[in-house]
Design an enzyme around this catalytic site. Structure first.
Site, PDB file in Angstrom:
ATOM      1  N   ARG A 121       0.837  -1.214   0.000  1.00 60.29           N
ATOM      2  CA  ARG A 121       0.000   0.000   0.000  1.00 60.29           C
ATOM      3  C   ARG A 121       0.869   1.261   0.000  1.00 60.29           C
ATOM      4  O   ARG A 121       0.463   2.314  -0.493  1.00 60.29           O
ATOM      5  CB  ARG A 121      -0.971   0.018   1.198  1.00 60.29           C
ATOM      6  CG  ARG A 121      -1.793   1.305   1.281  1.00 60.29           C
ATOM      7  CD  ARG A 121      -3.054   1.200   2.124  1.00 60.29           C
ATOM      8  NE  ARG A 121      -2.832   0.504   3.371  1.00 60.29           N
ATOM      9  CZ  ARG A 121      -2.219   1.020   4.448  1.00 60.29           C
ATOM     10  NH1 ARG A 121      -1.762   2.253   4.422  1.00 60.29           N
ATOM     11  NH2 ARG A 121      -2.048   0.301   5.528  1.00 60.29           N
ATOM     12  N   TYR A 151     -15.804  15.321 -16.211  1.00 55.85           N
ATOM     13  CA  TYR A 151     -16.226  13.921 -16.077  1.00 55.85           C
ATOM     14  C   TYR A 151     -17.313  13.840 -14.989  1.00 55.85           C
ATOM     15  O   TYR A 151     -17.101  14.346 -13.876  1.00 55.85           O
ATOM     16  CB  TYR A 151     -14.996  13.094 -15.697  1.00 55.85           C
ATOM     17  CG  TYR A 151     -15.265  11.614 -15.579  1.00 55.85           C
ATOM     18  CD1 TYR A 151     -15.542  10.858 -16.713  1.00 55.85           C
ATOM     19  CD2 TYR A 151     -15.242  10.982 -14.353  1.00 55.85           C
ATOM     20  CE1 TYR A 151     -15.790   9.498 -16.606  1.00 55.85           C
ATOM     21  CE2 TYR A 151     -15.485   9.618 -14.241  1.00 55.85           C
ATOM     22  CZ  TYR A 151     -15.762   8.890 -15.374  1.00 55.85           C
ATOM     23  OH  TYR A 151     -16.014   7.552 -15.267  1.00 55.85           O
ATOM     24  N   ASP A 172      -7.004  17.492 -15.449  1.00 54.40           N
ATOM     25  CA  ASP A 172      -7.338  16.126 -15.860  1.00 54.40           C
ATOM     26  C   ASP A 172      -6.954  16.014 -17.335  1.00 54.40           C
ATOM     27  O   ASP A 172      -7.589  16.605 -18.203  1.00 54.40           O
ATOM     28  CB  ASP A 172      -8.837  15.861 -15.636  1.00 54.40           C
ATOM     29  CG  ASP A 172      -9.229  14.420 -15.975  1.00 54.40           C
ATOM     30  OD1 ASP A 172      -8.520  13.784 -16.770  1.00 54.40           O
ATOM     31  OD2 ASP A 172     -10.259  13.950 -15.457  1.00 54.40           O
ATOM     32  N   LYS A 204      -8.016   4.840 -19.815  1.00 50.84           N
ATOM     33  CA  LYS A 204      -8.314   5.335 -21.150  1.00 50.84           C
ATOM     34  C   LYS A 204      -7.074   5.240 -22.040  1.00 50.84           C
ATOM     35  O   LYS A 204      -6.556   4.162 -22.233  1.00 50.84           O
ATOM     36  CB  LYS A 204      -8.877   6.764 -21.045  1.00 50.84           C
ATOM     37  CG  LYS A 204      -9.901   6.939 -19.903  1.00 50.84           C
ATOM     38  CD  LYS A 204     -11.170   6.140 -20.093  1.00 50.84           C
ATOM     39  CE  LYS A 204     -12.056   6.083 -18.856  1.00 50.84           C
ATOM     40  NZ  LYS A 204     -12.399   7.349 -18.229  1.00 50.84           N
TER      41      LYS A 204
END
Ligand code: PLP
Length: 393
Positions: free
Chosen positions: A58, A111, A183, A208
């Site tokens: 993590r 988005y 973004d 993407k």
């Protein structure tokens, strides 16, 4: 390999790589949750940061770190973090830089979930937001309040293909001591490098273009300075939005062909946009590479090329749009974008269904707007598919 001063495609292939004891040609999957210390003293040194190394996945992991270093190099940042999804990246950015009572300015046609996370969840913690047309930098400056801390841009925006001027807005933001997050999912670093235009943080849905093969979900944040990076890393480590080594391996594999894929799909998208624009059943097409796009000049200035995302509206509105989506045979009727396959979808009933109708209309997401993500099938086949589907409309 040291990729300093090397070209973008060389960085895509070699950046972030490290040598292991077997001379592996690609970074292997270190599928381990924890790393054994040589002795108690070394464990203590790793925890104090005196010695560099991995402790627990993590916190960091060799496969994930290799991807993070590659992405940071591609975006010309000082470092980055890879996360479980693009939305994990969005929530990490909000949590890292917004406190109770703070205010954020953001692109209205952002988005869908990025907006819903802010308006539904962060609002509960007392964070205020203004969603507006960020294509006008003067309007952005006028919207800055006493408590504004962050400007969150998405350019080109999803799904309207509206652009924001990263350099001008970053200049304004820094004058007011604000951070700028961009973004960059729709462009990828192949087409646009926001940090070179003075933004502070770049955000990606790796799902993407960067992975590009519609087979993995992931996200990333890249920073232009160590302090910003440290704040985001801390949130990721405490909130647990980290990536998994297997995910990182797949993205590292997908990203290598980014330049080839994006250039090819961009070249095809130009043909598709030109075809659609002259079609009698199409009302308008929004593609930054068309001279008719109101921000064609800005696109030419801040992007290397125009990308492979476009949207359009049929003269027959929503009904015609539905017929078109039900009639395509090659393009998949699916959300997501930036993969090798062409995808078509209807934002008002799909990706942006959670945004209120009033806010959709204000953001330019008209009821009949259809979004098309151009893949790398043959241009003739993609156009022929749209052509036969339009005959049914
Ligand atoms: C898909 C997407 C996201 C969210 O990414 P996930 O990987 O689906 O969580 C954020 N921003 C943009 C522009 C996107 O297209």
């Amino acid at each position: 390999m040291n990729t300093k001063n090397k070209g973008f495609s060389t960085k895509l292939i070699h950046s972030g790589d490290f040598e292991d004891q077997f001379g592996s040609a690609v970074v292997p999957i270190y599928q381990t949750s924890t790393f054994a210390f040589k002795n108690a003293d070394q464990g203590a040194r790793l925890f104090s940061g005196e010695e560099k190394g991995h402790i627990y996945t993590r916190l960091s992991n060799p496969t994930i770190e290799a991807l993070e270093n590659k992405l940071a190099d591609l975006e010309n940042g000082v470092g980055g973090i890879a996360l479980s999804s693009g939305m994990a990246a969005v929530s990490t950015v909000y949590a890292a830089f917004l406190n109770q009572g703070d205010h954020m300015i953001s692109t209205h046609a952002v988005y869908g979930p990025s907006r819903l996370l802010m308006e539904d969840i962060y609002s509960r913690f007392g964070v205020e937001s203004t969603y507006m047309d960020t294509s006008d930098p003067v309007a952005v400056e006028n919207a800055i309040q006493e408590n504004t801390k962050l400007i969150y841009l998405e350019t080109p925006a999803n799904p309207t293909m509206e652009l924001s001027d990263i350099e001008t807005i970053s200049k304004i933001a820094h004058k007011h001591n604000l951070l700028v997050v961009v973004d960059n999912t729709f462009s990828s670093p192949y087409l646009q490098k926001p940090l070179d235009l003075d933004a502070d943080v770049v955000l990606h849905s790796l799902t993407k273009f960067i992975n590009g093969h519609a087979d993995v979900v992931g996200g990333a944040l890249i920073a232009n300075n160590e302090d910003v990076l440290k704040k985001m890393k801390k949130i990721m480590r405490y909130m647990g939005g980290n990536m998994d080594p297997h995910q990182a391996y797949l993205v590292s594999r997908g990203v290598k062909t980014l330049a080839l894929r994006v250039q090819q799909s961009t070249d095809i998208a130009k043909k598709v946009a030109a075809y659609l624009e002259q079609h009698p059943k199409i009302k308008w097409v929004n593609y930054p590479g068309l001279k008719s796009h109101p921000q064609y000049d800005l696109a030419a200035k801040q992007m290397k090329d125009f990308g492979s995302m476009l949207c359009f509206e049929l003269k027959g509105g929503i009904k015609a749009g539905k017929t078109l989506m039900n009639s395509v045979k090659l393009a998949l009727l699916a959300v997501s974008l930036g993969g090798v396959e062409s995808l078509i979808q209807h934002p008002a009933s799909m990706t942006h269904a959670g945004v209120s109708e009033e806010n959709r209309i204000k953001s330019g997401i008209t009821p009949g707007l259809v979004r098309f993500s151009v893949g790398i099938e043959d241009a003739d086949d993609i156009i022929e598919d749209l052509n036969q589907a339009l005959e049914n409309v």
